[in-house]
Design a protein around this motif. Structure first.
Motif, short mmCIF file in Angstrom:
data_model
loop_
_atom_site.label_atom_id
_atom_site.label_comp_id
_atom_site.label_asym_id
_atom_site.label_seq_id
_atom_site.Cartn_x
_atom_site.Cartn_y
_atom_site.Cartn_z
N HIS A 2 34.69 43.27 122.67
CA HIS A 2 35.71 42.55 121.93
C HIS A 2 35.35 42.48 120.44
O HIS A 2 34.18 42.40 120.06
N SER A 3 36.39 42.47 119.62
CA SER A 3 36.17 42.28 118.19
C SER A 3 35.65 40.87 117.93
O SER A 3 35.97 39.93 118.66
N ARG A 4 34.84 40.73 116.89
CA ARG A 4 34.32 39.40 116.55
C ARG A 4 35.40 38.53 115.92
O ARG A 4 35.24 37.31 115.84
N PHE A 5 36.45 39.12 115.44
CA PHE A 5 37.50 38.37 114.78
C PHE A 5 38.82 38.59 115.51
O PHE A 5 39.11 39.68 115.99
N VAL A 6 39.62 37.52 115.56
CA VAL A 6 40.91 37.59 116.24
C VAL A 6 41.78 38.68 115.65
O VAL A 6 42.52 39.37 116.36
N VAL A 7 41.70 38.86 114.32
CA VAL A 7 42.57 39.83 113.67
C VAL A 7 42.39 41.23 114.24
O VAL A 7 43.31 42.05 114.23
N GLY A 8 41.20 41.52 114.77
CA GLY A 8 40.95 42.82 115.35
C GLY A 8 41.70 43.06 116.64
O GLY A 8 41.77 44.19 117.12
N ARG A 9 42.28 42.01 117.20
CA ARG A 9 43.02 42.12 118.46
C ARG A 9 44.53 42.09 118.21
O ARG A 9 45.30 42.09 119.18
N LEU A 10 44.95 42.05 116.97
CA LEU A 10 46.37 42.01 116.64
C LEU A 10 46.90 43.42 116.40
O LEU A 10 46.19 44.28 115.88
N GLY A 11 48.16 43.64 116.75
CA GLY A 11 48.82 44.89 116.43
C GLY A 11 49.51 44.79 115.08
O GLY A 11 49.59 43.72 114.48
N ILE A 12 50.05 45.92 114.61
CA ILE A 12 50.70 45.92 113.31
C ILE A 12 51.92 45.00 113.32
O ILE A 12 52.22 44.33 112.32
N ALA A 13 52.63 44.93 114.45
CA ALA A 13 53.78 44.03 114.55
C ALA A 13 53.34 42.58 114.42
O ALA A 13 54.03 41.76 113.80
N ASP A 14 52.18 42.25 114.99
CA ASP A 14 51.68 40.88 114.92
C ASP A 14 51.34 40.49 113.48
O ASP A 14 51.53 39.33 113.08
N VAL A 15 50.82 41.44 112.72
CA VAL A 15 50.49 41.17 111.32
C VAL A 15 51.75 40.81 110.54
O VAL A 15 51.77 39.87 109.73
N VAL A 16 52.83 41.54 110.78
CA VAL A 16 54.10 41.22 110.12
C VAL A 16 54.60 39.85 110.57
O VAL A 16 55.11 39.06 109.78
N THR A 17 54.41 39.54 111.85
CA THR A 17 54.85 38.26 112.40
C THR A 17 54.15 37.10 111.72
O THR A 17 54.80 36.12 111.32
N VAL A 18 52.84 37.17 111.60
CA VAL A 18 52.12 36.05 110.96
C VAL A 18 52.43 36.00 109.46
O VAL A 18 52.38 34.93 108.84
N GLY A 19 52.75 37.16 108.87
CA GLY A 19 53.22 37.15 107.48
C GLY A 19 54.53 36.40 107.35
O GLY A 19 54.77 35.71 106.34
N ASN A 20 55.37 36.51 108.36
CA ASN A 20 56.62 35.75 108.42
C ASN A 20 56.33 34.26 108.32
O ASN A 20 57.00 33.51 107.59
N ALA A 21 55.31 33.79 109.04
CA ALA A 21 54.93 32.37 108.99
C ALA A 21 54.50 31.97 107.58
O ALA A 21 54.83 30.87 107.10
N GLY A 22 53.77 32.87 106.90
CA GLY A 22 53.37 32.59 105.52
C GLY A 22 54.56 32.44 104.60
O GLY A 22 54.59 31.57 103.71
N LEU A 23 55.58 33.28 104.79
CA LEU A 23 56.80 33.16 103.99
C LEU A 23 57.48 31.83 104.26
O LEU A 23 58.04 31.20 103.34
#
Length: 225
Positions: A2-23
């Motif tokens: 497993h990756s040491r960081f949660v971000v390593g387990r996210l897909g590209i769609a998930d990155v856009v999703t959490v960016g949505n939360a930042g907006l």
């Protein structure tokens, strides 16, 4: 391993999703300073919300994706539009009055209903071609586009917020947009974000018209397409 960081387990769609939360957070932070800018950020979050679905279908999603999507939507399409409404009310009426208290309570109701609807969607409709109740993204788009076209008089704005809060938790079925229609909506959203005051606010008016047309007509007339 497993990756040491949660971000390593996210897909590209998930990155856009959490960016949505930042907006959504930025829209909340700017609501009292510039409701118009906050409304544009909400619309940008709506574009991101559509994009993450496209990316998930193209590159594959993750098990966390549906949960991240609903959590992000709480910020961008629940709390953020409610704060824009509160900012518009306070700009017009100040802080110390019963009508402001009622308006804030209705904005809080909007958030409660958005959270309720998103939870029900994740549990029951995430994998379906339809959903029950007005989608939170649609409700937020209507409020944001309304603010961009100057629909900021507190009485009708708060009334619309209350109506959308109720409609989000009805059992009226709404079909998913077809790809070409979703693309048209996304283009109009982008134009409203980039050029909110061009052509007399025509792009924002167009977006508001399309969103309202879908809200009122889709349950009955969109299915046969």
């Amino acid at each position: 391993m497993h990756s040491r960081f949660v971000v390593g387990r996210l897909g590209i769609a998930d990155v856009v999703t959490v960016g949505n939360a930042g907006l959504g957070f930025l829209a909340v932070a700017l609501a009292s300073v510039s409701p118009g800018l906050a409304a544009r950020l909400i619309l940008l979050a709506a574009v991101a919300d559509g994009l993450d679905g496209v990316l998930a279908r193209r590159y594959g999603g993750t098990d966390a994706g549906p949960y991240l999507d609903s959590l992000a939507d709480v910020a961008s399409f629940g709390v953020a539009p409610a704060m824009v409404v509160v900012a518009a009310v306070r700009a017009a009426w100040g802080f110390d009055s019963l009508r402001v208290t009622i308006s804030v309570a209705i904005a809080a109701l909007f958030v409660v209903m958005a959270v309720t609807r998103l939870g029900m969607y994740t549990a029951h409709d995430a994998d379906s071609a339809q959903t029950r109740g007005v989608p939170t993204t649609l409700a937020a788009t209507i409020l944001a586009a309304g603010v961009l076209v100057g629909f900021t008089d507190p009485f009708p704005l708060v009334g619309l917020t209350a109506l959308l809060a109720v409609l989000m938790v009805t059992t009226v079925p709404y079909p998913d947009l077809h790809t070409q229609d979703a693309l048209v909506m996304g283009v109009v959203q982008a134009l409203a974000i980039l050029f909110p005051h061009r052509l007399g606010g025509g792009f924002a008016f167009g977006l508001l018209f399309l969103a309202l047309a879908y809200m009122f007509l889709a349950p009955r007339f969109y299915w046969g397409r």
